[in-house]
Motif scaffolding. Structure first.
Motif, PDB file in Angstrom:
ATOM      1  N   GLN A  11      11.860  -2.737  -1.246  1.00 45.11           N
ATOM      2  CA  GLN A  11      12.846  -2.152  -0.344  1.00 45.11           C
ATOM      3  C   GLN A  11      12.668  -0.636  -0.244  1.00 45.11           C
ATOM      4  O   GLN A  11      12.411   0.039  -1.238  1.00 45.11           O
ATOM      5  CB  GLN A  11      14.264  -2.445  -0.837  1.00 45.11           C
ATOM      6  CG  GLN A  11      14.675  -3.901  -0.802  1.00 45.11           C
ATOM      7  CD  GLN A  11      16.152  -4.035  -1.073  1.00 45.11           C
ATOM      8  OE1 GLN A  11      16.941  -4.370  -0.200  1.00 45.11           O
ATOM      9  NE2 GLN A  11      16.539  -3.749  -2.304  1.00 45.11           N
ATOM     10  N   HIS A  12      12.820  -0.098   0.974  1.00 49.50           N
ATOM     11  CA  HIS A  12      12.832   1.345   1.175  1.00 49.50           C
ATOM     12  C   HIS A  12      13.464   1.632   2.533  1.00 49.50           C
ATOM     13  O   HIS A  12      13.968   0.726   3.202  1.00 49.50           O
ATOM     14  CB  HIS A  12      11.423   1.937   1.080  1.00 49.50           C
ATOM     15  CG  HIS A  12      10.487   1.500   2.157  1.00 49.50           C
ATOM     16  ND1 HIS A  12      10.061   0.197   2.315  1.00 49.50           N
ATOM     17  CD2 HIS A  12       9.890   2.201   3.159  1.00 49.50           C
ATOM     18  CE1 HIS A  12       9.246   0.105   3.349  1.00 49.50           C
ATOM     19  NE2 HIS A  12       9.128   1.305   3.885  1.00 49.50           N
ATOM     20  N   GLU A  31      11.578  10.335   4.007  1.00 50.43           N
ATOM     21  CA  GLU A  31      10.348   9.623   3.667  1.00 50.43           C
ATOM     22  C   GLU A  31       9.464  10.393   2.693  1.00 50.43           C
ATOM     23  O   GLU A  31       8.639   9.814   1.989  1.00 50.43           O
ATOM     24  CB  GLU A  31       9.552   9.323   4.938  1.00 50.43           C
ATOM     25  CG  GLU A  31       9.088  10.558   5.691  1.00 50.43           C
ATOM     26  CD  GLU A  31       8.260  10.221   6.914  1.00 50.43           C
ATOM     27  OE1 GLU A  31       7.875   9.044   7.050  1.00 50.43           O
ATOM     28  OE2 GLU A  31       7.992  11.126   7.725  1.00 50.43           O
ATOM     29  N   PRO A  62      12.309   3.085   5.906  1.00 45.97           N
ATOM     30  CA  PRO A  62      11.176   3.578   6.693  1.00 45.97           C
ATOM     31  C   PRO A  62      11.559   4.328   7.964  1.00 45.97           C
ATOM     32  O   PRO A  62      10.712   5.014   8.547  1.00 45.97           O
ATOM     33  CB  PRO A  62      10.415   2.293   7.047  1.00 45.97           C
ATOM     34  CG  PRO A  62      11.474   1.232   7.081  1.00 45.97           C
ATOM     35  CD  PRO A  62      12.463   1.617   6.017  1.00 45.97           C
ATOM     36  N   GLN A  67      12.034  10.071  -0.945  1.00 49.63           N
ATOM     37  CA  GLN A  67      13.073   9.046  -1.051  1.00 49.63           C
ATOM     38  C   GLN A  67      13.523   8.902  -2.504  1.00 49.63           C
ATOM     39  O   GLN A  67      12.718   8.737  -3.414  1.00 49.63           O
ATOM     40  CB  GLN A  67      12.570   7.721  -0.487  1.00 49.63           C
ATOM     41  CG  GLN A  67      12.477   7.748   1.029  1.00 49.63           C
ATOM     42  CD  GLN A  67      12.434   6.370   1.669  1.00 49.63           C
ATOM     43  OE1 GLN A  67      12.533   5.343   1.016  1.00 49.63           O
ATOM     44  NE2 GLN A  67      12.287   6.365   2.991  1.00 49.63           N
ATOM     45  N   THR A  68      14.850   8.967  -2.681  1.00 50.67           N
ATOM     46  CA  THR A  68      15.436   9.070  -4.017  1.00 50.67           C
ATOM     47  C   THR A  68      16.672   8.191  -4.111  1.00 50.67           C
ATOM     48  O   THR A  68      17.481   8.153  -3.179  1.00 50.67           O
ATOM     49  CB  THR A  68      15.844  10.532  -4.313  1.00 50.67           C
ATOM     50  OG1 THR A  68      14.704  11.377  -4.160  1.00 50.67           O
ATOM     51  CG2 THR A  68      16.412  10.671  -5.711  1.00 50.67           C
ATOM     52  N   TRP A 114      14.787   3.972  -8.497  1.00 51.49           N
ATOM     53  CA  TRP A 114      13.768   3.606  -7.509  1.00 51.49           C
ATOM     54  C   TRP A 114      12.886   2.454  -7.991  1.00 51.49           C
ATOM     55  O   TRP A 114      12.458   1.615  -7.199  1.00 51.49           O
ATOM     56  CB  TRP A 114      12.907   4.821  -7.175  1.00 51.49           C
ATOM     57  CG  TRP A 114      12.075   4.583  -5.957  1.00 51.49           C
ATOM     58  CD1 TRP A 114      10.740   4.360  -5.894  1.00 51.49           C
ATOM     59  CD2 TRP A 114      12.547   4.492  -4.609  1.00 51.49           C
ATOM     60  NE1 TRP A 114      10.344   4.151  -4.602  1.00 51.49           N
ATOM     61  CE2 TRP A 114      11.435   4.224  -3.789  1.00 51.49           C
ATOM     62  CE3 TRP A 114      13.809   4.607  -4.016  1.00 51.49           C
ATOM     63  CZ2 TRP A 114      11.532   4.077  -2.408  1.00 51.49           C
ATOM     64  CZ3 TRP A 114      13.910   4.461  -2.637  1.00 51.49           C
ATOM     65  CH2 TRP A 114      12.788   4.201  -1.856  1.00 51.49           C
ATOM     66  N   MET A 143      13.941  -1.018  -6.854  1.00 47.80           N
ATOM     67  CA  MET A 143      14.016  -1.337  -5.426  1.00 47.80           C
ATOM     68  C   MET A 143      12.954  -2.336  -4.988  1.00 47.80           C
ATOM     69  O   MET A 143      13.073  -2.961  -3.932  1.00 47.80           O
ATOM     70  CB  MET A 143      13.884  -0.053  -4.606  1.00 47.80           C
ATOM     71  CG  MET A 143      15.069   0.885  -4.741  1.00 47.80           C
ATOM     72  SD  MET A 143      16.559   0.234  -3.971  1.00 47.80           S
ATOM     73  CE  MET A 143      16.140   0.386  -2.240  1.00 47.80           C
ATOM     74  N   VAL A 191      19.083  -2.885   3.624  1.00 42.99           N
ATOM     75  CA  VAL A 191      18.710  -2.521   2.256  1.00 42.99           C
ATOM     76  C   VAL A 191      19.910  -2.708   1.337  1.00 42.99           C
ATOM     77  O   VAL A 191      20.994  -2.168   1.596  1.00 42.99           O
ATOM     78  CB  VAL A 191      18.224  -1.057   2.184  1.00 42.99           C
ATOM     79  CG1 VAL A 191      17.897  -0.679   0.743  1.00 42.99           C
ATOM     80  CG2 VAL A 191      17.008  -0.855   3.083  1.00 42.99           C
ATOM     81  N   THR A 199      17.159   9.371   1.919  1.00 43.18           N
ATOM     82  CA  THR A 199      16.230   8.482   2.619  1.00 43.18           C
ATOM     83  C   THR A 199      15.012   9.205   3.184  1.00 43.18           C
ATOM     84  O   THR A 199      14.159   8.563   3.803  1.00 43.18           O
ATOM     85  CB  THR A 199      16.949   7.754   3.774  1.00 43.18           C
ATOM     86  OG1 THR A 199      17.300   8.704   4.795  1.00 43.18           O
ATOM     87  CG2 THR A 199      18.198   7.046   3.276  1.00 43.18           C
TER      88      THR A 199
END
Length: 284
Positions: free
Chosen positions: A245-246, A219, A248, A222-223, A239, A242, A201, A217
């Motif tokens: 993208q994250h 779930e 997981p 997510q910030t 956010w 992004m 990421v 991170t």
């Protein structure tokens, strides 16, 4: 001084008042004490989920659900007189509100300190005599934990770009019993790329010196926010930049995760700090 081979249990109110409940003083003196048969201090309840099919034998295990927890703890309250007992009772009850959380904290020599955020469920007296005459009584106190895993000190690691390499590795361990979602604070200048647990990421902002990015991170929440370094404000939400993208994947339980990273445009002031919670099934 904490004595050997004793379990120390304290309750800490939302306002920070500490009430020793076990492992202190002499039993029988005025004060507060955990009675016999407390339930819920050493475990959490997990409801198993199964999947079944028509005409199949048995069921397939899918996973588990951890709901809120209820810890049933008898607390002896003893005063020097009936009036003193009543005062102590009201004092303790006020310190365990329903609308705010305090902390049950437990210590043993082998586990160290563990903490669990709790609120009051019930506070039920078990009078053995006329309460107008008694100097004390036992109260069956139910503490409710919204999230029943106890916590120890979070594991953390930190890197500063002292050599000018602009890359490095951090190591985080969530403990043996539960996976963990790490948090990061990246201090500029530079643009951060994180690589761990099968993820790659890149944060879509190049920071200037004196700015930082906070990354959570988890779930559920997510910030990614940018703000001035060491600032208490919430800053700017990144956010929306992004795209797809994250993060997981958590760090698996029992695994020391190797978190690789690269920073483009770094200086010797560039830093990366990371932390992950360590959660346990039970206070003791």
């Amino acid at each position: 001084m904490i004595g050997p081979s004793k379990s120390i249990i304290h309750y800490v109110s939302p306002g920070g008042i500490v009430i020793p409940l076990s492992g202190h003083g002499v039993i029988g003196e005025p004060g507060f004490w955990i009675g016999n048969g407390p339930d819920g201090l050493g475990h959490i309840d997990v409801d198993s989920l199964f999947d079944s099919g028509a005409l199949d034998e048995g069921e397939d295990y899918v996973g588990g659900v951890v709901d809120h927890a209820e810890l049933d703890i008898p607390i002896h309250i003893l005063g020097e007189s009936n009036a003193d007992f009543q005062r102590r009772k009201e004092f303790l009850k006020a310190l365990i509100p329903r609308d705010r959380q305090g902390w049950l904290c437990a210590f043993t020599e082998s586990t160290g300190w563990r903490m669990l955020a709790t609120r009051r469920g019930s506070f039920k007296p078990a009078f053995g005599s006329d309460p107008a005459l008694a100097r004390g009584a036992t109260y069956d106190t139910v503490f409710i934990a919204d999230k029943p895993h106890s916590r120890t000190k979070d594991d953390e690691d930190e890197w500063q770009n002292k050599t000018g390499a602009g890359s490095g590795v951090l190591y985080l361990y969530p403990g043996p019993e539960a996976p963990g979602w790490p948090k990061f604070v990246f201090t500029g200048p530079g643009r951060l790329r994180l690589m761990y647990e099968g993820m790659d990421v890149t944060i879509p902002v190049t920071l200037a010196a004196g700015r930082e990015i906070f990354i959570d991170t988890d779930e559920r929440v997510q910030t990614i926010r940018e703000r001035a370094s060491m600032s208490a404000d919430r800053g700017r939400n990144l956010w929306g930049l992004m795209k797809a993208q994250h993060f997981p994947n958590p760090i698996p339980r029992g695994v020391v995760s190797r978190i690789r990273f690269q920073v483009t445009g770094a200086s010797t002031h560039t830093k990366l700090w990371a932390t992950v919670p360590q959660r346990h099934e039970g206070l003791l």
